[in-house]
Design a protein around this motif. Structure first.
Motif, PDB file in Angstrom:
ATOM      1  N   VAL A  96     -14.183 -22.574 -40.106  1.00 31.20           N
ATOM      2  CA  VAL A  96     -13.871 -21.493 -39.156  1.00 31.20           C
ATOM      3  C   VAL A  96     -12.577 -21.820 -38.403  1.00 31.20           C
ATOM      4  O   VAL A  96     -11.715 -20.944 -38.221  1.00 31.20           O
ATOM      5  N   ALA A  97     -12.441 -23.087 -38.017  1.00 31.91           N
ATOM      6  CA  ALA A  97     -11.198 -23.495 -37.324  1.00 31.91           C
ATOM      7  C   ALA A  97      -9.994 -23.214 -38.225  1.00 31.91           C
ATOM      8  O   ALA A  97      -8.959 -22.704 -37.769  1.00 31.91           O
ATOM      9  N   LYS A  98     -10.154 -23.498 -39.514  1.00 32.39           N
ATOM     10  CA  LYS A  98      -9.044 -23.255 -40.449  1.00 32.39           C
ATOM     11  C   LYS A  98      -8.765 -21.761 -40.597  1.00 32.39           C
ATOM     12  O   LYS A  98      -7.610 -21.328 -40.623  1.00 32.39           O
ATOM     13  N   ALA A  99      -9.838 -20.972 -40.706  1.00 34.47           N
ATOM     14  CA  ALA A  99      -9.669 -19.517 -40.869  1.00 34.47           C
ATOM     15  C   ALA A  99      -8.980 -18.916 -39.643  1.00 34.47           C
ATOM     16  O   ALA A  99      -8.098 -18.046 -39.771  1.00 34.47           O
ATOM     17  N   ILE A 100      -9.372 -19.397 -38.465  1.00 34.09           N
ATOM     18  CA  ILE A 100      -8.752 -18.887 -37.227  1.00 34.09           C
ATOM     19  C   ILE A 100      -7.277 -19.296 -37.195  1.00 34.09           C
ATOM     20  O   ILE A 100      -6.400 -18.477 -36.880  1.00 34.09           O
TER      21      ILE A 100
END
Ligand SMILES: Cc1ncc(COP(=O)(O)O)c(C=O)c1O
Length: 454
Positions: A96-100
């Protein structure tokens, strides 16, 4: 013989004094930040309730990752509160951190659907089962919007809820029961409407009371969590929710299940695991990995009726919607959470460890001869000060003991373990390890030893 609760309470009072002192010694940086924040924030915190944790000053957080977070004083905590479910899949899940991060340089919000929208809809349906969806920014809003739809569809005004319910700060649901009458919660600020006019609250697990109300034909809907999770945990009795499904259908009312917390039950939530199809289903908190996001799903039949209601209304504000909901960055976070983080494997781990934790906690209660119990719903557990799990909110309230609860929370917090405030709730996330459980159990045992000595 079981330990005497009066003695335990008086030990808790003494323990609290010592633990408050210990907290102040351990947290000079939080004390300093609290003083600084008080210059511009009411009560020194961004939201007033952040001051209600029972610590002498709020605990300021530096960073959070997985099942751990670090406070301003550099102390590392094992987190069993997990943002009261907002971080149920762990803090800052890596995908999720990467997607954000990837979305961050490609736009946050446009008031238009992003190209990811079809994938998010499909992921919601795959996970929760309902065919159609709309988004909101908080579960509070999702519940509020669903109530609007339900009233618009049925042309009925009344709402049926359960005593002890919490569905966020939705005005209609903030009621209590006094002498059998539904009244405004005494603690509400600035509420000028008589909420009892259109809302009725009855005891959970009381089918006769539900049927008595629904049979009047005045109710647009019944809104409930599949298990009450906010007044202490109260599980549904066998067949209760199934009967709610049957009764709402029989009397032309809609069934809304708020799965914001019961998403802990299993992948897809309680309703899917128990093969119940509500008319509307609300999910929020962890579905975008902890970024503010919520969604409500609905059946084919509801979708048709919602369109009729909308198409027949004059053009203009529907009373449903907020500008930033369904924005690009939230869609990216939600899609990744649903497809890469809230996976079957993640739930298997959470449920297995929560089962283990339940066994250990029950053993601790037995060792220290306390008349207490553990209630569990998948990855969510609660230590309750009663031997049998409560069957309604009143029983849950009767079991509460604020002094003992505060002492347990502060004792654990001072030793690097965080429980959920306002009740003894613990959540297990995909990165909670056996070592984390061991730390919790050892600390609880040390606390129970203090509470039960003569
Ligand atoms: C069952 C349930 N529904 C809705 C909400 C509201 O969520 P939010 O505060 O994110 O709007 C909560 C919050 O605790 C909740 O427990």
């Amino acid at each position: 013989m079981k330990n005497d609760i009066q003695q335990v309470t008086s030990n808790a009072e003494r323990l609290l004094v010592a633990e408050r002192e210990r907290y102040l010694q351990l947290h000079p940086c939080s004390i300093k930040l609290s003083k600084l924040a008080s210059q511009h924030f009411l009560y020194g915190v961004p939201m007033h309730w952040m001051n209600d944790w029972g610590t002498p000053v709020p605990l300021f957080v530096q960073q959070a990752q997985g099942v751990h977070f670090t406070c301003a004083d550099g102390i590392v905590y094992t987190d069993f509160c997990l943002g009261d479910t907002g971080a149920m899949f762990g803090h800052s899940p890596e995908p999720v951190a990467k997607a954000i991060a990837a979305q961050a340089s490609r736009g946050f919000t446009t008031m238009l659907p992003s190209t990811l929208a079809p994938n998010v809809g499909a992921a919601l349906t795959e996970q929760f089962g309902l065919p159609y969806w709309q988004l909101a920014t908080t579960a509070t809003d999702a519940n509020r919007f669903v109530l609007r739809w339900a009233r618009a569809i049925t042309n009925r005004k009344k709402l049926l809820v359960f005593d002890g319910c919490y569905h966020g700060t939705v005005d209609d649901t903030e009621v209590d029961v006094a002498d059998g009458k539904t009244i405004n919660r005494a603690s509400l600020l600035g509420q000028v409407h008589d909420l009892g006019l259109h809302t009725v609250a009855v005891p959970f697990n009381d089918l006769a009371a539900v049927e008595r109300e629904l049979a009047t034909g005045e109710f647009a809907c019944l809104l409930t969590e599949p298990a009450l999770t906010n007044c202490g945990m109260v599980l549904p009795q066998e067949g209760f929710i199934k009967s709610l499904r049957a009764l709402t259908s029989k009397y032309g009312s809609l069934l809304i299940l708020d799965e914001t917390h019961t998403i802990s039950t299993a992948r897809g939530g309680w309703a899917k695991a128990n093969k119940i199809t509500p008319d509307f289903l609300v999910v929020g908190k962890p579905i975008a990995g902890g970024l503010p996001a919520a969604a409500y799903g609905f059946s084919d039949n509801m979708a048709t009726q919602m369109k009729v209601a909308k198409d027949n209304a004059p053009a203009g504000h529907s009373g449903i919607g907020t500008t930033l909901s369904g924005n690009m960055i939230t869609l990216a976070a939600m899609h990744t959470t649903l497809t890469e983080v809230a996976t079957g494997a993640a739930y298997s781990h959470m449920l297995a460890l929560a089962g283990l934790l339940e066994q250990h906690l029950k053993a601790s209660i037995k060792t220290y001869r306390l008349p207490w119990g553990i209630t569990r719903l998948g990855a969510r557990l609660e230590l309750q000060f009663c031997e049998k799990s409560p069957t309604n909110a009143q029983q849950a309230r009767d079991a509460q003991n604020d002094t003992i609860e505060s002492a347990i929370h502060l004792f654990l917090l001072n030793r690097g373990v965080l429980l959920t405030p306002f009740h003894n709730m613990m959540l297990v996330c995909p990165t909670t390890s056996r070592e984390d459980l061991k730390k919790l159990i050892q600390t609880i045992n040390a606390c129970l030893k203090e509470l039960t000595h003569d």
